[in-house]
Design a protein around this motif. Structure first.
Motif, mmCIF file in Angstrom:
data_model
loop_
_atom_site.group_PDB
_atom_site.id
_atom_site.type_symbol
_atom_site.label_atom_id
_atom_site.label_comp_id
_atom_site.label_asym_id
_atom_site.label_seq_id
_atom_site.Cartn_x
_atom_site.Cartn_y
_atom_site.Cartn_z
ATOM 1 N N ALA A 33 -63.057 -29.020 -123.144
ATOM 2 C CA ALA A 33 -64.243 -28.155 -123.171
ATOM 3 C C ALA A 33 -63.879 -26.723 -123.560
ATOM 4 O O ALA A 33 -64.594 -26.083 -124.344
ATOM 5 N N LEU A 34 -62.765 -26.224 -123.040
ATOM 6 C CA LEU A 34 -62.362 -24.859 -123.381
ATOM 7 C C LEU A 34 -61.933 -24.735 -124.840
ATOM 8 O O LEU A 34 -62.281 -23.754 -125.510
ATOM 9 N N VAL A 35 -61.191 -25.706 -125.332
ATOM 10 C CA VAL A 35 -60.779 -25.669 -126.739
ATOM 11 C C VAL A 35 -62.006 -25.776 -127.644
ATOM 12 O O VAL A 35 -62.108 -25.069 -128.653
ATOM 13 N N THR A 36 -62.951 -26.610 -127.283
ATOM 14 C CA THR A 36 -64.186 -26.725 -128.054
ATOM 15 C C THR A 36 -64.957 -25.407 -128.046
ATOM 16 O O THR A 36 -65.458 -24.960 -129.086
ATOM 17 N N ALA A 37 -65.051 -24.781 -126.882
ATOM 18 C CA ALA A 37 -65.758 -23.496 -126.796
ATOM 19 C C ALA A 37 -65.062 -22.431 -127.631
ATOM 20 O O ALA A 37 -65.722 -21.643 -128.327
ATOM 21 N N LEU A 38 -63.739 -22.383 -127.579
ATOM 22 C CA LEU A 38 -63.019 -21.405 -128.399
ATOM 23 C C LEU A 38 -63.179 -21.688 -129.883
ATOM 24 O O LEU A 38 -63.288 -20.757 -130.688
ATOM 25 N N ALA A 43 -59.682 -34.136 -114.497
ATOM 26 C CA ALA A 43 -60.270 -32.793 -114.527
ATOM 27 C C ALA A 43 -59.601 -31.940 -115.603
ATOM 28 O O ALA A 43 -60.276 -31.190 -116.323
ATOM 29 N N THR A 44 -58.297 -32.060 -115.731
ATOM 30 C CA THR A 44 -57.570 -31.309 -116.758
ATOM 31 C C THR A 44 -58.042 -31.695 -118.148
ATOM 32 O O THR A 44 -58.266 -30.825 -118.997
ATOM 33 N N VAL A 83 -56.090 -25.757 -112.240
ATOM 34 C CA VAL A 83 -56.345 -27.162 -111.931
ATOM 35 C C VAL A 83 -55.231 -27.727 -111.048
ATOM 36 O O VAL A 83 -55.472 -28.582 -110.203
ATOM 37 N N SER A 84 -54.016 -27.226 -111.213
ATOM 38 C CA SER A 84 -52.885 -27.726 -110.429
ATOM 39 C C SER A 84 -52.867 -27.198 -109.008
ATOM 40 O O SER A 84 -51.999 -27.588 -108.227
ATOM 41 N N ALA A 135 -55.453 -36.378 -105.633
ATOM 42 C CA ALA A 135 -54.750 -37.468 -106.314
ATOM 43 C C ALA A 135 -54.471 -37.065 -107.761
ATOM 44 O O ALA A 135 -55.284 -36.410 -108.411
ATOM 45 N N ALA A 136 -53.311 -37.458 -108.256
ATOM 46 C CA ALA A 136 -52.899 -37.086 -109.616
ATOM 47 C C ALA A 136 -53.893 -37.563 -110.680
ATOM 48 O O ALA A 136 -54.213 -36.789 -111.590
#
Length: 132
Positions: free
Chosen positions: A33-38, A26-27, A61-62, A19-20
């Motif tokens: 989380a990835l931007v925070t880690a970077l 999730a996106t 994710v898509s 489901a969208a």
């Protein structure tokens, strides 16, 4: 006379779409989380690296989503990129020459991720069905 037939018919050859709203949730979580880690790794000086990581995230994710979820996925990744990876931090800004290219890159990644996953599932289903 009534003839009873099972409704399920067994396993589906191609998996159902996610489901969208689930894909978008999730996106959001993964992108932030990835931007925070970077940012914690002091790699926030290079927006190209952040864009590459978020494009890969959008494609992955898509993979289980419908094609109609791709614009929302790209937009959520762009919000994480623009709001937290590109200075000034915490402020959404729009620079037409830069941000339109970033948004197009994220949208292309989400569309390609969806199409590659659908082709992979269709090929696997064809192999399952055509085996003797």
């Amino acid at each position: 006379m009534v003839e009873w037939k099972p409704m399920g018919g067994g396993p589906r050859p191609v998996p159902d779409y996610a489901a969208a709203p689930f894909v978008w949730a999730a996106t959001s979580v993964v992108a932030l989380a990835l931007v925070t880690a970077l940012n914690l790794l002091d790699l926030h000086g290079d927006p190209a690296l952040d864009l590459a990581v978020l494009s890969l995230t959008a494609a992955l994710v898509s993979g289980g989503a419908r094609l109609t979820a791709a614009p929302g996925t790209a937009l959520l990744c762009w919000i994480a990129l623009n709001g937290f990876a590109i200075p000034p931090m915490g402020r959404l800004t729009w620079t037409a020459s830069d941000d339109s290219g970033r948004l197009a890159c994220l949208l292309a990644a989400a569309v390609v991720g969806t199409l590659v996953a659908r082709l992979f599932h269709a090929r696997a289903a064809y192999r399952r069905i055509t085996r003797p």
